[in-house]
Design an enzyme around this catalytic site. Structure first.
Site, PDB file in Angstrom:
ATOM      1  CG  HIS A 124      -1.938  -1.061   1.237  1.00 26.00           C
ATOM      2  ND1 HIS A 124      -2.744  -1.354   0.164  1.00 26.00           N
ATOM      3  CD2 HIS A 124      -2.270  -1.953   2.216  1.00 26.00           C
ATOM      4  CE1 HIS A 124      -3.530  -2.370   0.473  1.00 26.00           C
ATOM      5  NE2 HIS A 124      -3.259  -2.761   1.702  1.00 26.00           N
ATOM      6  CG  ASP A 164      -3.012  -8.344   0.772  1.00 28.71           C
ATOM      7  OD1 ASP A 164      -2.254  -8.746   1.662  1.00 28.71           O
ATOM      8  OD2 ASP A 164      -4.006  -7.615   0.997  1.00 28.71           O
ATOM      9  CG  HIS A 166      -6.844  -5.126   1.719  1.00 31.65           C
ATOM     10  ND1 HIS A 166      -6.369  -6.093   2.578  1.00 31.65           N
ATOM     11  CD2 HIS A 166      -7.958  -4.615   2.289  1.00 31.65           C
ATOM     12  CE1 HIS A 166      -7.164  -6.164   3.633  1.00 31.65           C
ATOM     13  NE2 HIS A 166      -8.139  -5.292   3.484  1.00 31.65           N
ATOM     14  CG  ASP A 252      -5.136  -9.929   3.687  1.00 31.89           C
ATOM     15  OD1 ASP A 252      -4.758 -10.495   2.650  1.00 31.89           O
ATOM     16  OD2 ASP A 252      -5.128  -8.694   3.810  1.00 31.89           O
TER      17      ASP A 252
END
Length: 366
Positions: A124, A164, A166, A252
């Site tokens: 990120h 991931d 996200h 995740d």
């Protein structure tokens, strides 16, 4: 070829103590324990990385941003934004992470495979920290996968694969106008989750148009959708014929990993991707730990590592099927990607359309 695992206890120094925070040292303790208890760890070659120069991260971040990170960390436990902390041990972790990045780069450049179990995570983190309008840097400080990809791209065609939960908005921002690095990102529909970026229409700009591929998955996606997305991503990689593959490996999205996980996929997708990467990369593979906070580290990470190491899946899960409405939304996302990439990247367009035809969900569910 023996998979090398790159790890150091300095990565545990980055800590939110005395406060609770999802991104804390126990994540790596869980990751190592998961690999050991699965029996995978004994088949890996442990590598101790040296201390490195944090300034190396100016290859992917602005010098002003790095100065801000380091000066903030000097004052003790503090916050870069509401999600992302730095503390007394952050500098030690970042120095070791810089050294580990070079270690992984050397392993992979010479044709090997490496799994970097480091923290803090990084996908990120954009050029100046927060990326593409996201409200925070999402626990990330420096983008290690991007740094490794940048260095490897000087020696051959390099593709980043991010799975991931996200979207890797920092990675996308760093390479958005760079045609030398492909970025294939499989993530939950950005209209439903942080950071709200990574739409099928985000395909790069300038000479890089068509080199950024976002495969979006609706909430409540099961193994059928996750395996389809994995097949699609791997099909794209196979046709691109990369020299190097860099993986932002987040766990995740594994069912039940954390309070925010609404996905229903098991280990099948992680094992499938891991088992195919060494075949698809003409030279080497680097995997960098991103997300994962609980059971994903204990089960999905060992499954992925087992695939990379050419071992059996230690944790095969009973497969869960997605509801028809979710399959329809997934098929719609694939159609959007094919339309966005049309005329810009024939390799991607054909692979997307083939997967859409293979699953047949658009025909079944309208």
């Amino acid at each position: 070829m023996v998979l090398k695992i790159v790890y150091h206890e300095d990565f545990l120094e980055h800590s939110p103590d005395p406060y609770d925070h999802p991104e804390n040292p126990s994540r790596l303790v869980e990751a190592v324990r998961g690999l050991e208890e699965s029996g995978v760890y004994k088949h890996l070659e442990a590598v101790t990385p040296p201390v490195g120069d944090v300034g190396l991260y100016t290859r992917v971040h602005s010098p002003a941003y790095l100065r801000h990170v380091l000066s903030t960390a000097e004052s003790g436990l503090d916050w870069l934004d509401p999600d992302t902390y730095v503390g007394p041990g952050t500098l030690a972790a970042l120095k070791r992470l810089a050294g580990a990045s070079v270690e992984v780069y050397n392993i992979v450049r010479d044709g090997g495979e490496a799994l970097l179990l480091g923290r803090p995570p990084g996908h990120h983190a954009g050029i100046r920290g927060r990326a593409l309008g996201a409200p925070t840097a999402g626990f990330c400080i420096v983008n290690t996968a991007a740094l490794i990809a940048r260095m490897l791209s000087e020696h051959g065609k390099t593709v980043i694969l991010d799975f991931d939960l996200h979207h890797g908005n920092g990675t996308q921002e760093i390479f958005y106008d760079d045609p030398d690095v492909y970025h294939v990102d499989v993530h939950q529909d950005p209209t439903t989750i942080y950071p709200g970026t990574g739409f099928p229409e985000d395909i790069g700009e300038g000479d890089a148009k068509g080199t950024k591929i976002n495969i979006i998955l609706p909430p409540n996606s099961g193994d059928d959708i996750y395996v389809s997305a994995a097949r699609l991503a791997l099909g794209i990689l196979e046709r691109l014929e990369p020299d190097y593959i860099v993986v932002s490996a987040g766990f995740d999205a594994y069912r039940g990993d954390n309070a925010f996980t609404v996905m229903r996929g098991g280990t099948a997708m992680y094992y499938l991707i891991g088992s195919e990467l060494s075949r698809l990369a003409r030279r080497g593979v680097a995997a960098v730990l991103e997300g994962g906070y609980g059971v994903g580290l204990r089960r999905a990470l060992p499954a992925f590592a087992a695939g990379l190491a050419n071992l059996e899946n230690p944790y095969p899960d009973a497969e869960e099927t997605s509801p028809p409405s979710v399959k329809r939304m997934y098929a719609t996302g694939l159609k959007r990607l094919a339309a966005a990439i049309k005329g810009l990247n024939k390799v991607v367009e054909e692979t997307v359309l083939e997967e859409l035809e293979r699953v047949g969900w658009e025909k079944l569910y309208g």
